[in-house]
Design a protein around this motif. Structure first.
Motif, PDB file in Angstrom:
ATOM      1  N   ILE A  86       0.742  -0.878  -0.031  1.00  0.00           N
ATOM      2  CA  ILE A  86       0.259   0.015   0.161  1.00  0.00           C
ATOM      3  C   ILE A  86       0.836   1.224  -0.029  1.00  0.00           C
ATOM      4  N   VAL A  87       0.753   2.013  -0.881  1.00  0.00           N
ATOM      5  CA  VAL A  87       1.276   3.321  -1.023  1.00  0.00           C
ATOM      6  C   VAL A  87       0.434   4.326  -0.849  1.00  0.00           C
ATOM      7  N   LEU A  88       0.928   5.262   0.198  1.00  0.00           N
ATOM      8  CA  LEU A  88       0.018   6.471   0.646  1.00  0.00           C
ATOM      9  C   LEU A  88       0.811   7.522   0.535  1.00  0.00           C
ATOM     10  N   PHE A  89       0.128   8.824   0.129  1.00  0.00           N
ATOM     11  CA  PHE A  89       0.754  10.139   0.000  1.00  0.00           C
ATOM     12  C   PHE A  89      -0.073  10.983   1.034  1.00  0.00           C
ATOM     13  N   LEU A  90       0.743  11.557   1.933  1.00  0.00           N
ATOM     14  CA  LEU A  90       0.331  12.563   3.011  1.00  0.00           C
ATOM     15  C   LEU A  90       0.513  14.087   2.780  1.00  0.00           C
ATOM     16  N   ARG A  91      -0.438  14.788   3.182  1.00  0.00           N
ATOM     17  CA  ARG A  91      -0.385  16.133   2.407  1.00  0.00           C
ATOM     18  C   ARG A  91       0.715  16.705   3.156  1.00  0.00           C
ATOM     19  N   GLY A  92       0.796  16.910   4.506  1.00  0.00           N
ATOM     20  CA  GLY A  92       1.722  17.272   5.194  1.00  0.00           C
ATOM     21  C   GLY A  92       1.731  17.321   6.763  1.00  0.00           C
ATOM     22  N   SER A  93       2.491  17.439   7.509  1.00  0.00           N
ATOM     23  CA  SER A  93       2.658  17.377   9.093  1.00  0.00           C
ATOM     24  C   SER A  93       1.745  18.401   9.583  1.00  0.00           C
ATOM     25  N   TYR A  94       1.465  19.448   8.689  1.00  0.00           N
ATOM     26  CA  TYR A  94       0.746  20.513   9.434  1.00  0.00           C
ATOM     27  C   TYR A  94      -0.790  20.357   9.130  1.00  0.00           C
ATOM     28  N   CYS A  95      -1.172  19.417   8.350  1.00  0.00           N
ATOM     29  CA  CYS A  95      -2.610  18.910   8.007  1.00  0.00           C
ATOM     30  C   CYS A  95      -3.067  18.013   9.049  1.00  0.00           C
ATOM     31  N   ALA A  96      -3.976  18.634   9.816  1.00  0.00           N
ATOM     32  CA  ALA A  96      -4.659  17.827  10.891  1.00  0.00           C
ATOM     33  C   ALA A  96      -5.228  16.553  10.276  1.00  0.00           C
ATOM     34  N   ASP A  97      -5.755  16.664   9.145  1.00  0.00           N
ATOM     35  CA  ASP A  97      -6.350  15.100   8.611  1.00  0.00           C
ATOM     36  C   ASP A  97      -5.322  14.276   8.156  1.00  0.00           C
TER      37      ASP A  97
END
Length: 215
Positions: A86-97
């Protein structure tokens, strides 16, 4: 995570103004304007623009890790002895979601280990920018860390100048939050491209897609 409370606060404030301001003066119009701005942010400014993306059944493209270099799904599966990833892309550490999604992945680790599936997380930020309490210990095939995409950021998976304006002195780019299930050869079995970054892929959805590796 904060939006339900904020939205409730805006509606309560609007209700109080409507009840107390019998003349329907400037406070009412200001409250309605603020509500409009809030809704505009929720439904428009948080949307994700997707370029033409790799389709299911095609080979997942290679990525460039900032420190390690070229990353390919097939090589990862051979190295870790897994039958998919599974490959996930996370928007950023500043993003609560994004942080919430990362914290929920703990509940998926047992399923991944039982079904021998890997997990790879990507962002445009280095791992030390993410809260350490959200990163789980490494297991035999799940390396629970957030890998950093090399610069310049790939247009398919990250957007230039998409980070909040207040953060631009430190970071300007943001990853487009998406989820991918790949087989051992690196072919795409399933993908999810959320319409807004406020609705990243849930752990339940990821768990429900693991059956595709058995077909």
């Amino acid at each position: 995570m904060r939006e339900p409370g904020a939205f409730a606060g805006v509606l309560v404030g609007l209700a109080l103004i409507l009840l107390t301001d019998s003349e329907r003066g400037l406070p009412v119009y200001l409250a309605i304007y603020n509500l409009f701005v809030f809704l505009f942010y929720l439904h428009h400014l948080s949307s994700v623009a997707w370029p033409p993306m790799p389709a299911p059944g095609t080979l997942f493209p290679a990525l460039e890790h900032r420190d390690v270099g070229r990353w390919q799904a097939a090589e990862y599966c051979r190295e870790h002895g897994v039958r998919g990833v599974i490959v996930l892309f996370l928007r950023g550490s500043y993003c609560a979601d994004s942080r919430h999604q990362l914290s929920q992945l703990y509940t998926l680790l047992e399923d991944l280990q039982r079904q021998n599936v890997g997990l790879v997380l990507w962002s445009v930020q280095s791992e030390d920018r993410w809260p350490h309490h959200l990163l789980a210990p490494n297991t035999s095939q799940v390396i629970f860390q957030v890998r950093q995409l090399a610069q310049p950021v790939p247009a398919l998976f990250a957007a230039s100048n998409a980070a909040p304006l207040i953060l631009h002195p430190w970071i300007k780019d943001a990853a487009r939050p998406s989820a991918w299930l790949l087989d051992a050869e690196g072919y795409i079995l399933w993908r999810e491209l959320p319409a807004t970054y406020r609705m990243p892929t849930t752990v339940a959805t990821l768990r429900n897609q693991l059956f595709r590796l058995q077909e």
